[in-house]
Structures are given as C-alpha cells and as structure tokens.
Write a protein that holds these residues in place. Structure first.
Motif, short mmCIF file in Angstrom:
data_model
loop_
_atom_site.label_atom_id
_atom_site.label_comp_id
_atom_site.label_asym_id
_atom_site.label_seq_id
_atom_site.Cartn_x
_atom_site.Cartn_y
_atom_site.Cartn_z
N THR A 71 9.62 9.14 0.54
CA THR A 71 9.84 8.89 -0.88
C THR A 71 10.51 7.52 -1.04
O THR A 71 11.13 7.01 -0.11
CB THR A 71 10.69 10.01 -1.52
N LEU A 72 10.38 6.94 -2.21
CA LEU A 72 11.05 5.66 -2.46
C LEU A 72 12.56 5.87 -2.53
O LEU A 72 13.03 6.83 -3.14
CB LEU A 72 10.58 5.06 -3.77
N SER A 73 13.29 4.95 -1.96
CA SER A 73 14.75 4.92 -2.13
C SER A 73 15.04 4.22 -3.45
O SER A 73 14.13 3.71 -4.12
CB SER A 73 15.39 4.15 -0.97
N ASP A 74 16.30 4.16 -3.81
CA ASP A 74 16.68 3.40 -5.02
C ASP A 74 16.26 1.94 -4.88
O ASP A 74 15.78 1.33 -5.84
CB ASP A 74 18.18 3.51 -5.28
N LYS A 75 16.41 1.40 -3.68
CA LYS A 75 15.99 0.02 -3.42
C LYS A 75 14.49 -0.14 -3.61
O LYS A 75 14.02 -1.13 -4.17
CB LYS A 75 16.40 -0.37 -1.99
N ALA A 86 3.99 9.40 -6.11
CA ALA A 86 4.40 10.73 -5.63
C ALA A 86 4.92 10.59 -4.20
O ALA A 86 4.79 9.54 -3.58
CB ALA A 86 3.22 11.70 -5.66
N ASP A 87 5.51 11.66 -3.70
CA ASP A 87 5.97 11.68 -2.32
C ASP A 87 4.81 12.10 -1.42
O ASP A 87 3.98 12.94 -1.80
CB ASP A 87 7.12 12.67 -2.15
N PHE A 88 4.75 11.52 -0.24
CA PHE A 88 3.67 11.80 0.70
C PHE A 88 4.24 11.84 2.11
O PHE A 88 5.31 11.26 2.37
CB PHE A 88 2.60 10.69 0.67
N ASN A 89 3.49 12.43 3.04
CA ASN A 89 3.83 12.25 4.44
C ASN A 89 3.00 11.09 4.98
O ASN A 89 2.10 10.58 4.29
CB ASN A 89 3.66 13.55 5.25
N ASN A 90 3.30 10.67 6.18
CA ASN A 90 2.64 9.50 6.77
C ASN A 90 1.13 9.68 6.84
O ASN A 90 0.37 8.75 6.55
CB ASN A 90 3.23 9.23 8.16
N GLN A 110 0.83 -1.21 0.00
CA GLN A 110 0.00 0.00 0.00
C GLN A 110 0.86 1.25 0.00
O GLN A 110 0.60 2.18 -0.76
CB GLN A 110 -0.93 0.01 1.20
N ALA A 111 1.87 1.28 0.85
CA ALA A 111 2.74 2.45 0.92
C ALA A 111 3.67 2.51 -0.28
O ALA A 111 3.84 3.57 -0.88
CB ALA A 111 3.55 2.43 2.22
N LEU A 112 4.28 1.41 -0.65
CA LEU A 112 5.25 1.42 -1.74
C LEU A 112 4.64 1.84 -3.07
O LEU A 112 5.20 2.66 -3.80
CB LEU A 112 5.92 0.04 -1.87
#
Length: 147
Positions: A94-98, A47-51, A39-41
């Motif tokens: 935000t997602l990291s490269d991983k 887009a970037d989000f806060n918790n 759900q989070a990934l």
C-alpha cells in the motif's frame, strides 16, 4: 530538424519526456523516483495489491516487480503487511503517506504539463492529439495481445 519515422519520433519523445519528468521530480525533492516506479505507485493509488498482482497489472515479471517494489519500500513510498493467507510470504503493498504525497504532487504537475502542451499545440490540436494517442494505443495493445 531531420525527419524520422514515426517509431523513432515516439521513442525520442518518450526519452525526452522521461528525462524532463525525472529532472522536475528531482528538483522538487523527489530525487530517487524514476519513471519505472510509476507503474507500481499509480496502481497502488487505486487499491492495495500484492507483488504478483502488481506484476500482472503492469505486464512485468514477478522478479522485476519485486525489485521495483523493494526499491519503493526502501525509499519509504510504499509499506507492506503480511496478508492473511496460507502463504505468509505474500504481503499486501500500500502507499505510505510519503507515497500518497507523491501521487498528489504527480497529479498536480501532470495537470500543469497538459496545460503547457495545450498552450503549445492549441487546445483543439492537443485534444485531437490526445485522442489520436488513445486510438494508437488501443490499436497497438490489441495487436500486442495477439502475439
């Protein structure tokens, strides 16, 4: 095979698909990823989000989403930065490269799964089944919003 009602069949299918997916991910090196993390990934791939925003999108409590995002932070799939706001506790996730690599992998195996299901059902039946699931989800989500 015993005959079950629709809800029981859907529940069993969901449990089996979850177990098979998590097994596949683990065998491909993503041993710590669980279905609940998606759900989070997937949302962070958009887009970037806060918790708090993620919790609202996923229809989860802020506490549950916080636990989930903390796991993903510790695993290295997401990163955070302090948001420029009056509340320094709010961090943009935000997602990291991983995490980006996992999303690319997930898209690939999702396509493979759809091909396999299309082969099992036949492409016409699979398309009809997929459309039927969309219709059922729309109906149930509409009912859920009214309770």
């Amino acid at each position: 095979m015993e005959h079950q009602n629709l809800a029981a069949k859907l529940h069993k299918l969901t449990r089996l698909m979850t177990a098979l997916s998590e097994h596949r991910w683990a065998s491909d090196g993503y041993t710590a990823i669980k279905m609940g993390h998606l759900q989070a990934l997937i949302k962070l791939a958009e887009a970037d989000f806060n918790n708090n925003q993620l919790a609202a999108c996923a229809d989860m409590t802020k506490q549950s989403m916080n636990r989930l995002t903390n796991e993903l932070l510790q695993l290295g799939y997401i990163v955070s930065a302090e948001e420029q706001s009056t509340d320094a506790r709010i961090k943009i996730l935000t997602l990291s490269d991983k995490g980006k690599k996992f999303i690319t992998y997930l898209n690939t195996i999702s396509y493979e799964l759809e091909k396999k299901l299309g082969h099992v059902l036949g492409i016409n039946k699979f398309d009809e089944f997929n459309g039927t699931l969309d219709n059922l989800l729309d109906f149930v989500e509409g009912r859920f919003k009214n309770i």
